[in-house]
Design an enzyme around this catalytic site. Structure first.
Site, PDB file in Angstrom:
ATOM      1  CG  ASP A 125       7.337   4.580  -3.843  1.00 45.41           C
ATOM      2  OD1 ASP A 125       6.128   4.514  -3.548  1.00 45.41           O
ATOM      3  OD2 ASP A 125       8.207   3.902  -3.287  1.00 45.41           O
ATOM      4  CG  ASP A 185       1.801   2.441   0.906  1.00 39.45           C
ATOM      5  OD1 ASP A 185       1.134   1.425   1.175  1.00 39.45           O
ATOM      6  OD2 ASP A 185       2.655   2.907   1.671  1.00 39.45           O
TER       7      ASP A 185
END
Length: 404
Positions: A125, A185
């Site tokens: 991330d 994602d």
């Protein structure tokens, strides 16, 4: 009826027709976004949020960024949380709109709290954390410090790339369930890599981003252009072993925010590379979403398009915000559907502003309400979320071309 009267009559008919079209369009006066008022309210809300945050931080050492409300209370997270970069990003977006040094100073202060994450190789991330914070900081200031953190973060992210799979590994958890999981994602983290190539001239970052996008395009998408959430690969052979979900209703369902991540990611990839395959992918995803039979009239999707309990389920304002921001970006590239994408995005932003916004002074200072984080786990359902606020503001800035 003489010729002059006929001209007057048809002129009036034409005027009425044009007026009707005007008021039916997303740019009609009743649906115009009043950015001045919206950002005035956003500044007031963010003041409330920072005051709430400062009070709570004293009781929670190491927790620094607001993520959501939990049982009506402010939930703070550490720098390692995947959402930690969104609040600094919100502050930079307020500065970009207002040009007030007061907000610049606040944004810089919160951004610097995340610097240690540039070495955190335990997560994919990096884009969410570093590019939403430091990326916006560098765009706003061109200061070398921010750029250096971005480049180091990109170097760290590349350590998670597997050449055999052709993708960046997502989670390290649940090793009993997945060997090499890649989630949709993860497309959002590629912008960090593209930026690193632009900043350094090193094509390694660019090439990894392109390989990841190509692998995702090849394996994540169904024939109807909906996306799986999790693809698990055999790390030794590179072959797909499972197609799963983690946050969606079922393995074969269409999780709304996942679809929005893909739309945003492939739109961004087209802008960064100019590869027509990415533009075609983004347009196909956009058309799937816009014309989905279960898309509500206000264009704020239910958390999963295939939840059989629709319409008696929660919506996801965060998915709508991501979708709106992506569509505005895509509208500048699409020659065939640009107007549709822009009109759709404006309608989403208008409805988020009018019907999903928090009253000023309430909800601990969050901007949008009614998002859904992880419905299967009964976590963060029908609550504010910091990433909903981030992409909502980004979409608003894109309406005025303040950001790309």
């Amino acid at each position: 009826m003489d010729a002059f009267a006929i001209k007057i009559r048809y002129g009036l008919i034409h005027l009425v027709f044009i007026t009707v079209l005007f008021f039916l369009s997303s740019d009609a006066p009743s649906q115009r976004l009043n950015l001045k008022k919206i950002f005035r309210d956003v500044e007031q809300q963010t003041d409330v949020l920072i005051n709430s945050l400062n009070k709570q931080k004293k009781e929670n050492i190491g927790l620094m960024m607001p993520r959501t409300l939990e049982n009506g209370k402010l939930k703070l997270v550490k720098s390692s949380d995947w959402t930690s970069g969104f609040f600094p990003g919100v502050l930079w977006q307020i500065y970009l709109y207002s040009n007030k040094n007061f907000w610049k100073a606040r944004a810089d202060s919160f951004t610097r709290l995340l610097e240690e994450e540039k070495f955190n190789s335990r997560t994919h991330d990096m884009g969410f954390k570093i590019f939403c914070s430091y990326g916006n900081a560098y765009k706003a200031t061109s200061e070398k410090y921010y750029k250096d953190v971005i480049v180091q973060a990109a170097n760290t992210l590349t350590t998670r790339f597997n050449k055999k799979v052709g993708a960046i590994r997502s989670w390290d958890h649940s090793r009993d369930k997945w060997d090499f999981p890649v989630i949709i994602d993860n497309m959002m983290n590629l912008e960090l890599l593209f930026a690193a190539t632009k900043y350094t001239g090193d094509s390694t970052f660019y090439n990894i981003a392109v390989q990841h996008a190509n692998t995702t395009m090849r394996n994540h998408y169904r024939p109807d252009m909906s996306s799986y959430h999790v693809i698990d690969y055999d790390s030794l052979t590179g072959k797909v072993s499972k197609r799963n979900t983690h946050q969606g209703y079922s393995h074969e369902s269409s999780w709304a925010r996942g679809q929005a991540w893909g739309l945003y990611g492939f739109t961004m990839c087209y802008e960064e590379t100019g590869l027509q395959s990415y533009l075609a992918q983004a347009e196909a995803i956009a058309n799937y979403l816009i014309h989905h039979p279960k898309m509500p009239r206000d264009l704020i999707p239910y958390w999963d398009f295939d939840d059989p309990a629709i319409p008696h389920v929660s919506k996801d304002a965060s998915a709508a915000a991501v979708m709106a921001s992506a569509l505005l970006r895509l509208s500048t590239f699409s020659t065939k559907n640009g107007y549709l994408y822009k009109k759709t995005a404006n309608k989403i932003l208008y409805n988020l502003s009018k019907y999903y916004g928090s009253p000023v002074g309430e909800n601990m200072g969050f901007i949008l309400l009614h998002s859904t984080g992880h419905a299967p786990a009964k976590s963060e359902v029908d609550v504010p979320l910091n990433y909903a606020d981030y992409y909502y503001l980004e979409g608003l800035l894109r309406t005025k071309r303040i950001v790309k």
